[in-house]
Design a protein around this motif. Structure first.
Motif, PDB file in Angstrom:
ATOM      1  N   VAL A 182      42.636 -32.198  20.416  1.00 44.51           N
ATOM      2  CA  VAL A 182      43.482 -32.130  21.548  1.00 44.51           C
ATOM      3  C   VAL A 182      44.443 -33.171  21.592  1.00 44.51           C
ATOM      4  O   VAL A 182      44.104 -34.280  21.214  1.00 44.51           O
ATOM      5  CB  VAL A 182      42.596 -32.021  22.777  1.00 44.51           C
ATOM      6  CG1 VAL A 182      43.574 -31.999  24.153  1.00 44.51           C
ATOM      7  CG2 VAL A 182      41.905 -31.062  23.010  1.00 44.51           C
ATOM      8  N   GLY A 183      45.628 -32.886  21.932  1.00 43.18           N
ATOM      9  CA  GLY A 183      46.607 -34.059  22.228  1.00 43.18           C
ATOM     10  C   GLY A 183      47.438 -33.585  23.255  1.00 43.18           C
ATOM     11  O   GLY A 183      47.847 -32.487  23.906  1.00 43.18           O
ATOM     12  N   LEU A 184      47.968 -34.911  24.153  1.00 46.11           N
ATOM     13  CA  LEU A 184      48.881 -34.752  25.180  1.00 46.11           C
ATOM     14  C   LEU A 184      50.213 -34.835  24.708  1.00 46.11           C
ATOM     15  O   LEU A 184      50.738 -35.839  24.056  1.00 46.11           O
ATOM     16  CB  LEU A 184      48.566 -36.007  26.303  1.00 46.11           C
ATOM     17  CG  LEU A 184      47.221 -35.951  27.010  1.00 46.11           C
ATOM     18  CD1 LEU A 184      46.958 -37.297  27.778  1.00 46.11           C
ATOM     19  CD2 LEU A 184      46.957 -34.692  27.684  1.00 46.11           C
ATOM     20  N   LEU A 185      51.165 -34.014  25.284  1.00 46.94           N
ATOM     21  CA  LEU A 185      52.364 -34.035  24.833  1.00 46.94           C
ATOM     22  C   LEU A 185      53.284 -35.075  25.616  1.00 46.94           C
ATOM     23  O   LEU A 185      53.004 -35.197  26.932  1.00 46.94           O
ATOM     24  CB  LEU A 185      53.014 -32.510  25.440  1.00 46.94           C
ATOM     25  CG  LEU A 185      54.551 -32.179  24.748  1.00 46.94           C
ATOM     26  CD1 LEU A 185      54.603 -32.511  23.069  1.00 46.94           C
ATOM     27  CD2 LEU A 185      55.072 -30.950  25.369  1.00 46.94           C
ATOM     28  N   PHE A 218      48.606 -39.060  21.845  1.00 47.26           N
ATOM     29  CA  PHE A 218      49.795 -38.387  22.264  1.00 47.26           C
ATOM     30  C   PHE A 218      50.101 -37.635  21.115  1.00 47.26           C
ATOM     31  O   PHE A 218      50.112 -37.908  19.850  1.00 47.26           O
ATOM     32  CB  PHE A 218      50.776 -39.474  22.879  1.00 47.26           C
ATOM     33  CG  PHE A 218      50.397 -40.021  23.932  1.00 47.26           C
ATOM     34  CD1 PHE A 218      49.479 -39.504  24.903  1.00 47.26           C
ATOM     35  CD2 PHE A 218      50.714 -41.522  24.314  1.00 47.26           C
ATOM     36  CE1 PHE A 218      49.177 -40.241  26.160  1.00 47.26           C
ATOM     37  CE2 PHE A 218      50.267 -42.084  25.298  1.00 47.26           C
ATOM     38  CZ  PHE A 218      49.210 -41.397  26.302  1.00 47.26           C
ATOM     39  N   VAL A 219      51.036 -36.527  21.145  1.00 47.72           N
ATOM     40  CA  VAL A 219      51.709 -35.645  20.253  1.00 47.72           C
ATOM     41  C   VAL A 219      53.185 -35.667  20.989  1.00 47.72           C
ATOM     42  O   VAL A 219      53.512 -35.632  22.108  1.00 47.72           O
ATOM     43  CB  VAL A 219      51.086 -34.388  19.881  1.00 47.72           C
ATOM     44  CG1 VAL A 219      49.692 -34.549  19.279  1.00 47.72           C
ATOM     45  CG2 VAL A 219      50.999 -33.553  21.167  1.00 47.72           C
ATOM     46  N   GLU A 220      53.926 -35.344  19.974  1.00 48.32           N
ATOM     47  CA  GLU A 220      55.626 -35.193  20.352  1.00 48.32           C
ATOM     48  C   GLU A 220      55.972 -33.745  20.190  1.00 48.32           C
ATOM     49  O   GLU A 220      55.139 -32.890  19.527  1.00 48.32           O
ATOM     50  CB  GLU A 220      56.442 -36.085  19.491  1.00 48.32           C
ATOM     51  CG  GLU A 220      56.207 -37.736  19.670  1.00 48.32           C
ATOM     52  CD  GLU A 220      57.077 -38.473  18.930  1.00 48.32           C
ATOM     53  OE1 GLU A 220      57.881 -38.725  19.501  1.00 48.32           O
ATOM     54  OE2 GLU A 220      56.569 -38.804  17.708  1.00 48.32           O
ATOM     55  N   GLY A 221      57.249 -33.654  20.707  1.00 50.64           N
ATOM     56  CA  GLY A 221      57.581 -32.063  20.510  1.00 50.64           C
ATOM     57  C   GLY A 221      57.551 -31.342  19.015  1.00 50.64           C
ATOM     58  O   GLY A 221      57.123 -30.223  18.838  1.00 50.64           O
ATOM     59  N   ASN A 222      58.097 -32.033  18.025  1.00 48.33           N
ATOM     60  CA  ASN A 222      57.787 -31.413  16.658  1.00 48.33           C
ATOM     61  C   ASN A 222      56.444 -31.366  16.187  1.00 48.33           C
ATOM     62  O   ASN A 222      56.172 -30.641  15.297  1.00 48.33           O
ATOM     63  CB  ASN A 222      58.545 -32.614  15.819  1.00 48.33           C
ATOM     64  CG  ASN A 222      58.075 -34.039  15.651  1.00 48.33           C
ATOM     65  OD1 ASN A 222      57.093 -34.612  16.523  1.00 48.33           O
ATOM     66  ND2 ASN A 222      58.356 -35.043  14.908  1.00 48.33           N
ATOM     67  N   ASP A 223      55.446 -31.826  16.935  1.00 50.28           N
ATOM     68  CA  ASP A 223      53.884 -31.492  16.558  1.00 50.28           C
ATOM     69  C   ASP A 223      53.566 -30.198  16.986  1.00 50.28           C
ATOM     70  O   ASP A 223      52.501 -29.596  16.212  1.00 50.28           O
ATOM     71  CB  ASP A 223      53.002 -32.578  17.140  1.00 50.28           C
ATOM     72  CG  ASP A 223      52.989 -34.172  16.613  1.00 50.28           C
ATOM     73  OD1 ASP A 223      52.942 -34.248  15.326  1.00 50.28           O
ATOM     74  OD2 ASP A 223      53.486 -34.889  17.049  1.00 50.28           O
ATOM     75  N   LEU A 224      54.342 -29.482  18.017  1.00 44.43           N
ATOM     76  CA  LEU A 224      54.111 -28.269  18.333  1.00 44.43           C
ATOM     77  C   LEU A 224      54.174 -27.321  17.042  1.00 44.43           C
ATOM     78  O   LEU A 224      53.141 -26.506  16.817  1.00 44.43           O
ATOM     79  CB  LEU A 224      55.133 -27.902  19.282  1.00 44.43           C
ATOM     80  CG  LEU A 224      54.937 -28.457  20.663  1.00 44.43           C
ATOM     81  CD1 LEU A 224      56.020 -28.075  21.504  1.00 44.43           C
ATOM     82  CD2 LEU A 224      53.582 -27.767  21.286  1.00 44.43           C
TER      83      LEU A 224
END
Length: 363
Positions: A182-185, A218-224
């Motif tokens: 799980v990552g939080l955007l 945390f993850v960023e938009g490009n990780d989607l």
């Protein structure tokens, strides 16, 4: 009550832009994939029965119930509740889940009305203030779960933790992963970045050992698109924009490819030799294959199909409904939430709020 030898799905036959013809055609496709499924069909008999008569196999596995009202796609949620409660196909499909006649409800109807009715009829789980809509997201690694994509505008740290737990339970049910990541955007992967609620949720998830998920930060938009984690968690405003941006980008790329492949005779020849590769790309980018938003946090499972879906897209939403029921999504969420509140002290018990939700129609 639900039979142990089959899975019953309540289907709002009037929902969506195309009505019973597409909804029932999708159910017929899903029946071929899941021969043990049974359907409770809700709709207006003048519209539904002529279509159903043309599908004898589906008719044999279905029970039809006439409803006086069909919720329009442009009805406001409050208006739909006042006029369609008890008598509409949407409400009765949801109520079948509440009474145990069906394991899950599916509708392609008005998103705001569906969420309002689902909250009013099923109520939220203990300690859950607001539900979330979870979407299946195609990635380089396969698929991920992304939530919330439009049910709750803004979310505090506890709600983000709840979304994380519910999303992980869905990933376990859908992807058969024992401990989903799980990552939080966020706007960056560094712990000092982002809004206070996101940072606080990250701190609590990092410090709390939960059996049902593995927190990766945390993850960023490009990780989607990369599929960096199995579950990406955000609040509904950001999630809805991300979803619609991704859908629009997919259509844009498809348009560019079509134009490029037909511009010259050499391009057409190249397309001919590479057709199988382009077919695989088109299949991967096909939004119909990942149709079906799951309402999480309710005392029952409700699936939102895109209002503009065709029969194949409707079948995909029913596939999701079948998987959620067959793999015990509700039981997983209840167990995982119990684990969370056993670890996090002094949870605030919030009475279910029945109001007009902040929902964008993600048709």
């Amino acid at each position: 009550m639900e039979s142990k030898t089959s899975i019953t799905i309540a289907l709002d036959a009037m929902g969506g832009d195309h009505g019973p013809q597409v909804v029932l055609s999708g159910a017929q496709i899903a029946l071929e994939r899941h021969p043990d499924v049974r359907f409770l069909l809700f709709g207006q008999e003048a519209s539904v029965l002529p279509v159903l008569e043309q599908m004898p196999k589906l008719k044999a596995r279905s029970v039809f119930r006439h409803c006086e009202i069909s919720i329009r796609m442009d009805d406001k949620p409050s208006q739909a509740l006042r006029q369609g409660r008890y008598k509409s196909s949407m409400w009765q499909a949801i109520e079948a889940v509440k009474t145990g006649e069906a394991a899950v409800a599916v509708s392609a109807g008005n998103t705001g009305a569906l969420m309002a009715m689902a909250k009013f009829c099923l109520r939220t789980m203990a300690n859950i203030e607001r539900p979330a809509i979870a979407a299946i997201w195609p990635t380089e690694r396969g698929e991920s779960v992304v939530l919330d994509v439009g049910a709750t505008i803004g979310a505090d740290s506890q709600q983000l933790i709840d979304f994380s737990v519910m999303g992980a339970a869905m990933a376990r049910a859908l992807f058969h992963i024992e401990r989903p990541t799980v990552g939080l955007l966020n706007i960056g992967t560094e712990e000092v970045k982002g809004q206070d609620d996101v940072k606080e949720a990250g701190r609590l998830l990092k410090e709390t050992e939960l059996a049902g998920l593995e927190y990766r930060g945390f993850v960023e938009g490009n990780d989607l698109g990369k599929g960096t984690v199995d579950v990406v968690v955000t609040e509904g405003f950001t999630g809805n924009i991300a979803l619609k941006t991704a859908e629009g980008t997919a259509r844009q790329i498809a348009s560019y490819l079509r134009a490029a492949m037909t511009r010259t005779w050499m391009a057409k020849l190249g397309y001919f030799f590479a057709k199988s590769a382009f077919d695989r790309l088109r299949d991967k980018m096909d939004p119909r294959k990942v149709n079906g938003g799951v309402f999480l946090g309710l005392n029952g499972v409700v699936i939102k199909s895109h209002g503009s879906s065709d029969a194949e897209g409707t079948a995909a939403a029913i596939d999701v409904a079948y998987a959620m029921a067959a793999n015990g999504l509700l039981a997983k969420i209840e167990a995982d939430l119990g684990d969370v509140y056993a670890h996090i002290s002094s949870p605030v018990v919030v009475e279910p709020v029945v109001d007009e939700p902040d929902v964008e129609d993600v048709r």
